[in-house]
Design a protein around this motif. Structure first.
Motif, PDB file in Angstrom:
ATOM      1  N   SER A 158       3.177  -0.477  -4.243  1.00 35.04           N
ATOM      2  CA  SER A 158       3.418   0.701  -3.406  1.00 35.04           C
ATOM      3  C   SER A 158       3.956  -0.208  -2.283  1.00 35.04           C
ATOM      4  CB  SER A 158       2.268   1.155  -2.602  1.00 35.04           C
ATOM      5  OG  SER A 158       2.259   1.789  -1.260  1.00 35.04           O
ATOM      6  N   ILE A 159       4.627   0.279  -1.346  1.00 32.92           N
ATOM      7  CA  ILE A 159       5.326  -0.343  -0.451  1.00 32.92           C
ATOM      8  C   ILE A 159       4.382  -1.034   0.651  1.00 32.92           C
ATOM      9  CG2 ILE A 159       5.690   1.890   1.242  1.00 32.92           C
ATOM     10  CD1 ILE A 159       8.059  -1.084   1.221  1.00 32.92           C
ATOM     11  N   TYR A 160       3.332  -0.208   0.478  1.00 29.93           N
ATOM     12  CA  TYR A 160       1.891  -0.730   1.463  1.00 29.93           C
ATOM     13  C   TYR A 160       1.011  -1.650   0.790  1.00 29.93           C
ATOM     14  CZ  TYR A 160       3.144   2.701   4.967  1.00 29.93           C
ATOM     15  OH  TYR A 160       3.785   3.424   5.856  1.00 29.93           O
ATOM     16  N   GLY A 161       1.611  -2.160  -0.649  1.00 28.75           N
ATOM     17  CA  GLY A 161       1.034  -3.462  -1.135  1.00 28.75           C
ATOM     18  C   GLY A 161       1.567  -4.743  -0.890  1.00 28.75           C
ATOM     19  N   ILE A 162       2.873  -4.597  -0.085  1.00 29.37           N
ATOM     20  CA  ILE A 162       3.625  -5.523   0.353  1.00 29.37           C
ATOM     21  C   ILE A 162       3.751  -5.698   1.709  1.00 29.37           C
ATOM     22  CG2 ILE A 162       4.712  -6.041  -2.057  1.00 29.37           C
ATOM     23  CD1 ILE A 162       7.343  -4.627  -0.525  1.00 29.37           C
ATOM     24  N   ALA A 184      -7.276   1.127   3.826  1.00 29.37           N
ATOM     25  CA  ALA A 184      -7.287  -0.205   3.446  1.00 29.37           C
ATOM     26  C   ALA A 184      -7.388  -0.379   2.007  1.00 29.37           C
ATOM     27  CB  ALA A 184      -8.249  -1.345   4.153  1.00 29.37           C
ATOM     28  N   VAL A 185      -8.115   0.303   1.358  1.00 29.54           N
ATOM     29  CA  VAL A 185      -8.296   0.320  -0.171  1.00 29.54           C
ATOM     30  C   VAL A 185      -7.192   0.549  -0.953  1.00 29.54           C
ATOM     31  CG1 VAL A 185      -9.155   2.755  -0.348  1.00 29.54           C
ATOM     32  CG2 VAL A 185      -9.794   0.999  -2.003  1.00 29.54           C
ATOM     33  N   TYR A 186      -6.513   1.424  -0.418  1.00 29.08           N
ATOM     34  CA  TYR A 186      -5.146   1.789  -1.171  1.00 29.08           C
ATOM     35  C   TYR A 186      -4.189   0.589  -0.903  1.00 29.08           C
ATOM     36  CZ  TYR A 186      -0.767   3.966  -2.351  1.00 29.08           C
ATOM     37  OH  TYR A 186       0.668   4.582  -2.861  1.00 29.08           O
ATOM     38  N   SER A 187      -4.150  -0.023   0.196  1.00 28.01           N
ATOM     39  CA  SER A 187      -3.288  -1.314   0.276  1.00 28.01           C
ATOM     40  C   SER A 187      -3.616  -2.378  -0.413  1.00 28.01           C
ATOM     41  CB  SER A 187      -3.088  -1.749   1.851  1.00 28.01           C
ATOM     42  OG  SER A 187      -2.400  -0.646   2.553  1.00 28.01           O
ATOM     43  N   SER A 188      -5.131  -2.387  -0.457  1.00 31.86           N
ATOM     44  CA  SER A 188      -5.670  -3.830  -1.023  1.00 31.86           C
ATOM     45  C   SER A 188      -5.451  -3.502  -2.804  1.00 31.86           C
ATOM     46  CB  SER A 188      -7.076  -3.900  -0.884  1.00 31.86           C
ATOM     47  OG  SER A 188      -7.290  -4.025   0.519  1.00 31.86           O
ATOM     48  N   SER A 189      -5.526  -2.041  -3.207  1.00 29.48           N
ATOM     49  CA  SER A 189      -5.410  -2.161  -4.603  1.00 29.48           C
ATOM     50  C   SER A 189      -4.119  -2.119  -5.121  1.00 29.48           C
ATOM     51  CB  SER A 189      -6.070  -0.517  -4.873  1.00 29.48           C
ATOM     52  OG  SER A 189      -5.301   0.363  -4.310  1.00 29.48           O
ATOM     53  N   LYS A 190      -3.255  -1.593  -4.129  1.00 28.37           N
ATOM     54  CA  LYS A 190      -1.715  -1.954  -4.635  1.00 28.37           C
ATOM     55  C   LYS A 190      -1.286  -3.094  -4.753  1.00 28.37           C
ATOM     56  CE  LYS A 190      -0.632   2.368  -5.821  1.00 28.37           C
ATOM     57  NZ  LYS A 190      -0.170   2.485  -7.223  1.00 28.37           N
ATOM     58  N   ALA A 191      -1.668  -4.030  -3.692  1.00 29.15           N
ATOM     59  CA  ALA A 191      -1.463  -5.434  -3.643  1.00 29.15           C
ATOM     60  C   ALA A 191      -1.847  -6.315  -4.882  1.00 29.15           C
ATOM     61  CB  ALA A 191      -1.920  -6.130  -2.453  1.00 29.15           C
ATOM     62  N   PRO A 216       7.530   1.547  -5.083  1.00 26.26           N
ATOM     63  CA  PRO A 216       8.309   2.730  -4.049  1.00 26.26           C
ATOM     64  C   PRO A 216       7.887   2.651  -2.729  1.00 26.26           C
ATOM     65  CG  PRO A 216       6.763   3.694  -5.929  1.00 26.26           C
ATOM     66  CD  PRO A 216       6.558   2.154  -5.790  1.00 26.26           C
ATOM     67  N   GLY A 217       8.946   3.018  -2.016  1.00 20.16           N
ATOM     68  CA  GLY A 217       8.737   3.388  -0.518  1.00 20.16           C
ATOM     69  C   GLY A 217       8.179   4.766  -0.444  1.00 20.16           C
ATOM     70  N   GLY A 218       8.206   5.234   0.694  1.00 16.46           N
ATOM     71  CA  GLY A 218       7.562   6.400   1.228  1.00 16.46           C
ATOM     72  C   GLY A 218       8.506   7.546   0.531  1.00 16.46           C
ATOM     73  N   VAL A 219       7.845   8.573  -0.210  1.00 17.14           N
ATOM     74  CA  VAL A 219       8.493   9.689  -0.965  1.00 17.14           C
ATOM     75  C   VAL A 219       8.183  11.147  -0.174  1.00 17.14           C
ATOM     76  CG1 VAL A 219       8.623  10.986  -3.124  1.00 17.14           C
ATOM     77  CG2 VAL A 219       8.394   8.540  -3.052  1.00 17.14           C
ATOM     78  N   LYS A 220       9.284  11.722   0.169  1.00 15.47           N
ATOM     79  CA  LYS A 220       9.105  13.143   0.926  1.00 15.47           C
ATOM     80  C   LYS A 220       8.572  14.137  -0.019  1.00 15.47           C
ATOM     81  CE  LYS A 220      11.805  16.474   3.603  1.00 15.47           C
ATOM     82  NZ  LYS A 220      13.275  16.619   3.966  1.00 15.47           N
ATOM     83  N   SER A 221       7.297  14.590   0.203  1.00 17.72           N
ATOM     84  CA  SER A 221       6.566  15.105  -0.669  1.00 17.72           C
ATOM     85  C   SER A 221       5.442  16.181  -0.074  1.00 17.72           C
ATOM     86  CB  SER A 221       5.890  14.723  -1.673  1.00 17.72           C
ATOM     87  OG  SER A 221       5.010  13.527  -1.106  1.00 17.72           O
ATOM     88  N   GLY A 222       5.821  16.989   1.159  1.00 18.42           N
ATOM     89  CA  GLY A 222       4.954  17.766   1.836  1.00 18.42           C
ATOM     90  C   GLY A 222       4.594  17.437   3.249  1.00 18.42           C
TER      91      GLY A 222
END
Length: 275
Positions: A158-162, A184-191, A216-222
């Motif tokens: 994820s973009i939020y892993g970098i 933070a758990v999402y960023s940490s897990s994706k890093a 991926p960067g942010g994807v338009k999805s709702g």
């Protein structure tokens, strides 16, 4: 190599690809892309009848052989069974898209402020986003080693892993009618995906198995208009991604077109991480 075909290097005909998280926002597009380029696709997700229905849809649309398998990627037994069934059906596995991720059923707990985040919620997300990634890579990689024919493993980061999320984006921002953030758990897990990718790229290099991360960067999805505008303002291309715009990078990494690429991060973010 006068007779080398650049076009054929992207051809996946005769190869079998496993896609975890195959019913997700991006997962269905990834499965369709692999099938369109000729791969037999094993669609893996939690709900048995839905993966089977989608596998049948892929067969009808693209004329390849597909299989839908339910699997809890956080369970070693479930992952082992899934890989055994895929091998029983297709004989070999050539491509793994390690794509499954969790955002929790309890959205209040998932989006809680860092100071109040529960260890139970943290562990629930880690069990899929980190441990599930490990378990699936381990089981499929072991099969690829036994086959002794190389292979390609692509892991979704994820973009939020970098980069860190810009929390100003989330003020008055909603997704599916609720306030959101990136915990933070999402960023940490994706890093952690990147670290695992680099390790496995060197570990399995002698076996001809390539391992890369698709980011991926942010994807338009709702998301609501407020979020879309704020996010787009942080992106050089001035917009969010469409799901299908991630597929080209996946096909490249899955195919022989990237035969000398391993241990890398392919970032598809409209330039966001450049700033």
């Amino acid at each position: 190599m006068k007779n080398y075909s650049y076009k054929r290097s992207f051809d996946l005909k005769g190869k079998t690809a496993i896609v975890t998280g195959g019913l997700g926002i991006l997962g269905k597009h990834f499965c369709r892309g692999l099938a369109e380029f000729g791969a037999n696709v094993v669609v893996v997700d939690l709900i048995d009848y839905e993966v089977q229905e989608f596998a049948l849809e892929l067969e009808t649309l693209y004329g390849v052989k597909c299989l839908g398998l339910s699997c809890d990627v956080s369970s070693p037994h479930s992952v082992k069974k899934m890989v055994e069934e895929a091998v029983r059906e297709f004989g070999e596995i050539h491509i793994l898209h390690n794509n499954a991720a969790s955002k929790s059923k309890d959205l209040d707990a998932f989006f809680a402020p860092f100071e109040d985040y529960s260890i139970e919620q943290w562990r629930e997300i880690i069990s899929v986003n980190m441990e599930g990634m490990f378990l699936v890579a381990q089981a499929v990689g072991k099969q690829m080693v036994l086959q002794n024919k190389g292979g390609s493993i692509i892991q979704t980061g994820s973009i939020y892993g970098i980069v860190a999320p810009d929390n100003r984006i989330y003020e008055d921002s909603f997704y599916l009618n609720r306030q959101i953030n990136t915990p933070a758990v999402y960023s940490s897990s994706k890093a952690s995906v990147i670290g695992l990718t680099k390790y496995l790229a060197t570990y399995w290099a002698p076996n001809g198995i390539r391992v890369n991360t698709l980011i991926p960067g942010g994807v338009k999805s709702g998301q609501n208009a407020e979020f879309i505008q704020k996010y787009s303002n942080r992106v050089p291309l001035s917009r969010m991604a469409q799901p299908e715009e991630l597929v080209g990078a996946l096909i490249y990494l899955a195919s022989d077109a990237s035969s000398y690429v391993t241990g890398q991060q392919i970032v598809v973010d409209g330039g966001m991480s450049v700033w």
